[in-house]
Design a protein around this motif. Sequence first.
Motif, PDB file in Angstrom:
ATOM      1  N   GLU A 158       0.810  -1.206   0.000  1.00 14.98           N
ATOM      2  CA  GLU A 158       0.000   0.000   0.000  1.00 14.98           C
ATOM      3  C   GLU A 158       0.852   1.269   0.000  1.00 14.98           C
ATOM      4  O   GLU A 158       1.863   1.349   0.706  1.00 14.98           O
ATOM      5  CB  GLU A 158      -0.948   0.008   1.200  1.00 14.98           C
ATOM      6  CG  GLU A 158      -2.009  -1.086   1.130  1.00 14.98           C
ATOM      7  CD  GLU A 158      -3.054  -0.964   2.219  1.00 14.98           C
ATOM      8  OE1 GLU A 158      -2.833  -0.172   3.170  1.00 14.98           O
ATOM      9  OE2 GLU A 158      -4.088  -1.648   2.117  1.00 14.98           O
TER      10      GLU A 158
ATOM     11  N   ARG B 215       0.015   5.074   0.632  1.00 14.52           N
ATOM     12  CA  ARG B 215      -0.990   6.077   1.005  1.00 14.52           C
ATOM     13  C   ARG B 215      -0.599   7.442   0.449  1.00 14.52           C
ATOM     14  O   ARG B 215       0.493   7.955   0.726  1.00 14.52           O
ATOM     15  CB  ARG B 215      -1.142   6.149   2.525  1.00 14.52           C
ATOM     16  CG  ARG B 215      -2.319   7.002   2.974  1.00 14.52           C
ATOM     17  CD  ARG B 215      -2.481   7.005   4.489  1.00 14.52           C
ATOM     18  NE  ARG B 215      -3.722   7.662   4.870  1.00 14.52           N
ATOM     19  CZ  ARG B 215      -3.862   8.986   4.936  1.00 14.52           C
ATOM     20  NH1 ARG B 215      -2.822   9.779   4.684  1.00 14.52           N
ATOM     21  NH2 ARG B 215      -5.039   9.515   5.291  1.00 14.52           N
TER      22      ARG B 215
ATOM     23  N   ARG C 123      -7.997   2.150  -2.886  1.00 17.21           N
ATOM     24  CA  ARG C 123      -8.907   2.517  -1.806  1.00 17.21           C
ATOM     25  C   ARG C 123      -8.912   4.032  -1.633  1.00 17.21           C
ATOM     26  O   ARG C 123      -7.862   4.675  -1.716  1.00 17.21           O
ATOM     27  CB  ARG C 123      -8.464   1.848  -0.506  1.00 17.21           C
ATOM     28  CG  ARG C 123      -9.375   2.116   0.684  1.00 17.21           C
ATOM     29  CD  ARG C 123      -8.964   1.286   1.903  1.00 17.21           C
ATOM     30  NE  ARG C 123      -7.783   1.788   2.582  1.00 17.21           N
ATOM     31  CZ  ARG C 123      -6.614   1.161   2.639  1.00 17.21           C
ATOM     32  NH1 ARG C 123      -6.443   0.000   2.036  1.00 17.21           N
ATOM     33  NH2 ARG C 123      -5.589   1.689   3.300  1.00 17.21           N
TER      34      ARG C 123
ATOM     35  N   GLU D 289      -9.954   6.786   1.249  1.00 15.60           N
ATOM     36  CA  GLU D 289     -10.271   6.794   2.669  1.00 15.60           C
ATOM     37  C   GLU D 289     -10.213   8.207   3.233  1.00 15.60           C
ATOM     38  O   GLU D 289      -9.594   9.104   2.649  1.00 15.60           O
ATOM     39  CB  GLU D 289      -9.311   5.887   3.447  1.00 15.60           C
ATOM     40  CG  GLU D 289      -7.867   6.347   3.423  1.00 15.60           C
ATOM     41  CD  GLU D 289      -6.937   5.409   4.192  1.00 15.60           C
ATOM     42  OE1 GLU D 289      -7.241   4.206   4.263  1.00 15.60           O
ATOM     43  OE2 GLU D 289      -5.904   5.894   4.698  1.00 15.60           O
ATOM     44  N   TYR D 290     -10.873   8.390   4.377  1.00 12.63           N
ATOM     45  CA  TYR D 290     -10.818   9.675   5.077  1.00 12.63           C
ATOM     46  C   TYR D 290     -11.150   9.436   6.546  1.00 12.63           C
ATOM     47  O   TYR D 290     -11.650   8.367   6.937  1.00 12.63           O
ATOM     48  CB  TYR D 290     -11.794  10.685   4.461  1.00 12.63           C
ATOM     49  CG  TYR D 290     -13.250  10.398   4.720  1.00 12.63           C
ATOM     50  CD1 TYR D 290     -13.943  11.044   5.735  1.00 12.63           C
ATOM     51  CD2 TYR D 290     -13.935   9.479   3.939  1.00 12.63           C
ATOM     52  CE1 TYR D 290     -15.281  10.781   5.975  1.00 12.63           C
ATOM     53  CE2 TYR D 290     -15.283   9.212   4.163  1.00 12.63           C
ATOM     54  CZ  TYR D 290     -15.954   9.868   5.182  1.00 12.63           C
ATOM     55  OH  TYR D 290     -17.281   9.589   5.409  1.00 12.63           O
TER      56      TYR D 290
ATOM     57  N   GLY E 207      -9.473   8.657   9.043  1.00 14.37           N
ATOM     58  CA  GLY E 207      -8.804   7.570   9.738  1.00 14.37           C
ATOM     59  C   GLY E 207      -9.299   6.187   9.383  1.00 14.37           C
ATOM     60  O   GLY E 207      -8.513   5.294   9.089  1.00 14.37           O
ATOM     61  N   ASN E 208     -10.631   5.980   9.358  1.00  9.97           N
ATOM     62  CA  ASN E 208     -11.134   4.625   9.133  1.00  9.97           C
ATOM     63  C   ASN E 208     -12.350   4.555   8.212  1.00  9.97           C
ATOM     64  O   ASN E 208     -12.986   3.512   8.098  1.00  9.97           O
ATOM     65  CB  ASN E 208     -11.488   3.960  10.464  1.00  9.97           C
ATOM     66  CG  ASN E 208     -12.528   4.743  11.246  1.00  9.97           C
ATOM     67  OD1 ASN E 208     -13.021   5.770  10.788  1.00  9.97           O
ATOM     68  ND2 ASN E 208     -12.856   4.260  12.439  1.00  9.97           N
ATOM     69  N   LYS E 209     -12.693   5.655   7.557  1.00  9.43           N
ATOM     70  CA  LYS E 209     -13.817   5.652   6.631  1.00  9.43           C
ATOM     71  C   LYS E 209     -13.310   5.302   5.231  1.00  9.43           C
ATOM     72  O   LYS E 209     -12.359   5.912   4.749  1.00  9.43           O
ATOM     73  CB  LYS E 209     -14.507   7.011   6.602  1.00  9.43           C
ATOM     74  CG  LYS E 209     -15.001   7.486   7.974  1.00  9.43           C
ATOM     75  CD  LYS E 209     -16.141   6.625   8.486  1.00  9.43           C
ATOM     76  CE  LYS E 209     -16.711   7.204   9.775  1.00  9.43           C
ATOM     77  NZ  LYS E 209     -17.807   6.368  10.323  1.00  9.43           N
ATOM     78  N   ARG E 210     -13.972   4.329   4.594  1.00  6.38           N
ATOM     79  CA  ARG E 210     -13.515   3.852   3.289  1.00  6.38           C
ATOM     80  C   ARG E 210     -14.696   3.793   2.308  1.00  6.38           C
ATOM     81  O   ARG E 210     -15.287   2.736   2.095  1.00  6.38           O
ATOM     82  CB  ARG E 210     -12.865   2.476   3.420  1.00  6.38           C
ATOM     83  CG  ARG E 210     -11.625   2.485   4.316  1.00  6.38           C
ATOM     84  CD  ARG E 210     -10.994   1.116   4.426  1.00  6.38           C
ATOM     85  NE  ARG E 210      -9.741   1.176   5.168  1.00  6.38           N
ATOM     86  CZ  ARG E 210      -8.942   0.134   5.369  1.00  6.38           C
ATOM     87  NH1 ARG E 210      -9.288  -1.072   4.887  1.00  6.38           N
ATOM     88  NH2 ARG E 210      -7.817   0.273   6.053  1.00  6.38           N
TER      89      ARG E 210
ATOM     90  N   ASP F 195     -13.452   0.955  -1.677  1.00  9.76           N
ATOM     91  CA  ASP F 195     -12.434  -0.044  -1.333  1.00  9.76           C
ATOM     92  C   ASP F 195     -12.501  -1.119  -2.409  1.00  9.76           C
ATOM     93  O   ASP F 195     -13.312  -2.048  -2.331  1.00  9.76           O
ATOM     94  CB  ASP F 195     -12.714  -0.618   0.056  1.00  9.76           C
ATOM     95  CG  ASP F 195     -11.512  -1.367   0.613  1.00  9.76           C
ATOM     96  OD1 ASP F 195     -10.553  -1.602  -0.150  1.00  9.76           O
ATOM     97  OD2 ASP F 195     -11.538  -1.732   1.801  1.00  9.76           O
TER      98      ASP F 195
ATOM     99  N   GLU G 198      -8.064  13.985   6.435  1.00  9.20           N
ATOM    100  CA  GLU G 198      -7.188  12.868   6.091  1.00  9.20           C
ATOM    101  C   GLU G 198      -7.646  12.132   4.823  1.00  9.20           C
ATOM    102  O   GLU G 198      -7.547  10.908   4.732  1.00  9.20           O
ATOM    103  CB  GLU G 198      -7.101  11.876   7.255  1.00  9.20           C
ATOM    104  CG  GLU G 198      -6.604  12.484   8.549  1.00  9.20           C
ATOM    105  CD  GLU G 198      -6.617  11.475   9.683  1.00  9.20           C
ATOM    106  OE1 GLU G 198      -5.640  10.719   9.819  1.00  9.20           O
ATOM    107  OE2 GLU G 198      -7.628  11.442  10.415  1.00  9.20           O
TER     108      GLU G 198
END
Length: 364
Positions: free
Chosen positions: A238, A240, A281, A283-284, A286-289, A292, A337
Amino acid sequence: MAIGTGTPTLQTIPTQAFRISPAEFFAKTDKEVFTAKTLTHPSAGQPWTTALLQAGIVGRLELKFVGTLVVSTAAVTTSSAWPYNLLNNFTLSANGQNLLWNCSGIDLKALRHVRFPSYSELVDNFPGTVGGGDSVATGTYNVELTFEVPLGMDDATLIGALYAQSGTTNLQLTGTIASNTELFSANPNNAAITGTWYIQETIFSVPQDTGSGELIIPDLTKLHGFTGVETGYSNTDEVRTPLVKQAGNLERLFLSVTRSTGNRLSAMPNASSANKLDSVRLEYGGNKRPYDINPASYLLNLNNQHYGAPAPYDRLVLDMVRENPLRDAILLAGVTELAIVPKVGSGVTVGNGANVRVVQETLY
């Protein structure tokens, strides 16, 4: 529903009295398409610069190169950037927005592909094929390339078009030409490209109410931007890649990944392990996807469904306006993020020039 929260924006519009009335405007305006400037093609690696006329509402630009490629001494081999990255970088600064457009010729080619799914290139002319890898023998070849710059996000409503009819408006264009080593992977010094750039404008006149004296304009409360950035990386797995944080609505996101200079990764199912992009993927927070996509070829399937073919030059497209813009919008001011995360295959050898290129199409 839409992701994030929006912020109101208002671009520079008339300083004199006006009213926003799309129905009146389209009933009374005149459309004009003309060649505003002709520019001599500069030397490889050099820019041309020009300003647009301070007239009307500019809905669209078309940049056309007409010239010749002369190959001398021995054959050249076209690179993976051939031919549309002849325009290596294009910028437009408008109404106080620095580099509202900042992209490459390849980016513009990909944007045209998604805007007009039924479009098939039957006019542009050049030796070899899109994406290069062809041997071009000694000789003289005609070259004609077209780059569309849709300043209005929507040709029908002109949302995002630029109000140019003001002495305080400055619309500055710069096009930087690729070096020979970027266009040709073998014997680049044997190639010479000369010719002329034609800058064509599509503008609309601004009607005036004979009673009140007010100018009548369409909805110009948004600006349409198209900006690309590249981020280097050195690992497989990955990668990022943060997106540019700004105001406005993210309309489309274009992604491509290289393993080294001039060597793009592919999400095609038949791509070799040495050139494989496994997944993507978005994402934003921290943990929203919200997206994916694994394997990445699924996104190619979706692009093929939407546009009739995958985008050129191994571009992958996340399209938030193709199906339901109200539902799928990403409102950039309200997310944190925000990043795209491509996964580079384990069989890829990452070398010099490895990067992730992201182009954000935005309504500000």
